[in-house]
Design a protein around this motif. Structure first.
Motif, PDB file in Angstrom:
ATOM      1  N   GLU A  90     -15.853  32.098  -1.938  1.00 32.51           N
ATOM      2  CA  GLU A  90     -15.844  32.361  -3.525  1.00 32.51           C
ATOM      3  C   GLU A  90     -16.956  32.243  -4.283  1.00 32.51           C
ATOM      4  O   GLU A  90     -17.321  33.059  -5.212  1.00 32.51           O
ATOM      5  N   THR A 108     -10.504  26.006  -9.056  1.00 36.97           N
ATOM      6  CA  THR A 108     -10.086  25.172  -7.970  1.00 36.97           C
ATOM      7  C   THR A 108      -8.463  24.646  -8.627  1.00 36.97           C
ATOM      8  O   THR A 108      -8.526  24.142  -9.418  1.00 36.97           O
ATOM      9  N   GLU A 110      -4.853  22.487  -6.466  1.00 35.53           N
ATOM     10  CA  GLU A 110      -4.118  21.940  -5.286  1.00 35.53           C
ATOM     11  C   GLU A 110      -2.769  21.809  -5.679  1.00 35.53           C
ATOM     12  O   GLU A 110      -2.584  21.784  -6.645  1.00 35.53           O
ATOM     13  N   ARG A 124      -5.319  23.106  -0.802  1.00 38.80           N
ATOM     14  CA  ARG A 124      -6.495  23.315  -1.843  1.00 38.80           C
ATOM     15  C   ARG A 124      -6.806  24.751  -1.912  1.00 38.80           C
ATOM     16  O   ARG A 124      -6.925  25.450  -0.837  1.00 38.80           O
ATOM     17  N   ALA A 126      -9.347  27.971  -3.785  1.00 37.86           N
ATOM     18  CA  ALA A 126     -10.373  28.318  -4.977  1.00 37.86           C
ATOM     19  C   ALA A 126     -10.125  29.928  -5.090  1.00 37.86           C
ATOM     20  O   ALA A 126      -9.974  30.538  -4.437  1.00 37.86           O
ATOM     21  N   LEU A 143      -8.655  27.060   1.075  1.00 39.88           N
ATOM     22  CA  LEU A 143      -9.467  25.993   1.614  1.00 39.88           C
ATOM     23  C   LEU A 143      -8.843  24.982   2.775  1.00 39.88           C
ATOM     24  O   LEU A 143      -9.574  24.482   3.453  1.00 39.88           O
TER      25      LEU A 143
END
Length: 270
Positions: A90, A108, A110, A124, A126, A143
């Motif tokens: 990213e 970001t 989650e 998670r 991005a 992620l």
């Protein structure tokens, strides 16, 4: 890499998540449990996770909440309004996008990997969202991909295994294709049906003029432009299971079996 590497997912916006879920399940997709987005959005989703890519059904699930974004989408049509492309870095992508003149930031987020265990492991992400685009575009880096693509979510009665294509209608297609190309960092090429194709390492986005849609999704009406008309889903059995399941819900067209899921054209291929 900073450029898009493949189709990550499409976001299908609906006013009635339960009804939309039933429509996708009737086509043989197994969906994840309802997952509520972080407060105060009031929205939630259910997903059809494929071996490569996925489909996210999104709706307002808190009757006391409002979402101006979803209301704006639904005022145009119920269906696909979000197109996410996969990236692996990213930060490199952010530098490229800013150099190309895009005003974007890394976001970001989650969510629980299992909606039934909200305090369990968190998936998670991005993202680099382009919120002023229609459809809404974003580059997405998972992620924790192992928490998203769990084997238990990947088995579907219709044997779907991959999100292979997205079909977008725009007028003029050149303008939309150029913006998509700059955002993805991948050149477009002429599409055989007319318009342009963004061919990625995994999957493609076709940007077609209105008159070309009938060659790909015959009988699909265009409610307004731009319009994300539907997707191409690859199966691992030559559409044998889909043929048995869909019966009167699908018809044979050039390239595969065409069905409708709550306003989204779904073309099953082998």
């Amino acid at each position: 890499m900073s450029a898009a590497e493949g189709l990550d997912h499409v976001g299908v916006v609906t006013a009635d998540l339960k009804a939309a879920a039933r429509a996708w399940q009737r086509l043989g997709f197994a969906l994840t449990r309802l997952a509520r987005h972080a407060a105060p959005s009031g929205t939630g989703n259910r997903c059809a996770m494929l071996g490569r890519g996925y489909v996210e059904l999104i709706a307002l699930v808190d009757p006391a909440a409002r979402s101006a974004t979803l209301e704006r989408f639904l005022a145009r049509y119920a269906g696909i309004h979000i197109l996410s492309l996969a990236i692996s870095d990213e930060h490199v992508a952010l530098a490229r996008l800013r150099q190309a003149g895009f005003a974007v930031e890394i976001v970001t987020s989650e969510r629980p990997a299992d909606a039934a265990k909200p305090k369990g492991p968190q998936a998670r992400f991005a993202r680099l969202p382009l919120t002023d685009a229609e459809p809404r575009l974003q580059l997405l880096h998972h992620l924790t991909p192992e928490l998203v693509w769990q084997e238990r979510f990947l088995q579907h009665p219709n044997h779907a295994v991959a999100l292979d294509g997205v079909v977008l209608v725009a007028e003029p297609p050149a303008e939309m294709a150029a913006r998509l190309s700059r955002f993805a960092g991948v050149p477009v090429v002429p599409d055989p049906a007319g318009g342009y194709a963004l061919r990625l390492a995994q999957g493609q986005v076709r940007v077609l003029p209105p008159e070309a849609l009938a060659a790909v999704f015959p009988g699909v009406a265009i409610p307004s432009l731009p319009f994300v008309a539907g997707i191409v889903v690859r199966t691992d059995d030559g559409t044998a299971a889909a043929s048995r399941l869909l019966k009167k819900r699908a018809r044979m067209v050039s390239g595969g079996m065409l069905a409708d899921a709550a306003g989204v054209a779904v073309l099953f291929t082998g």
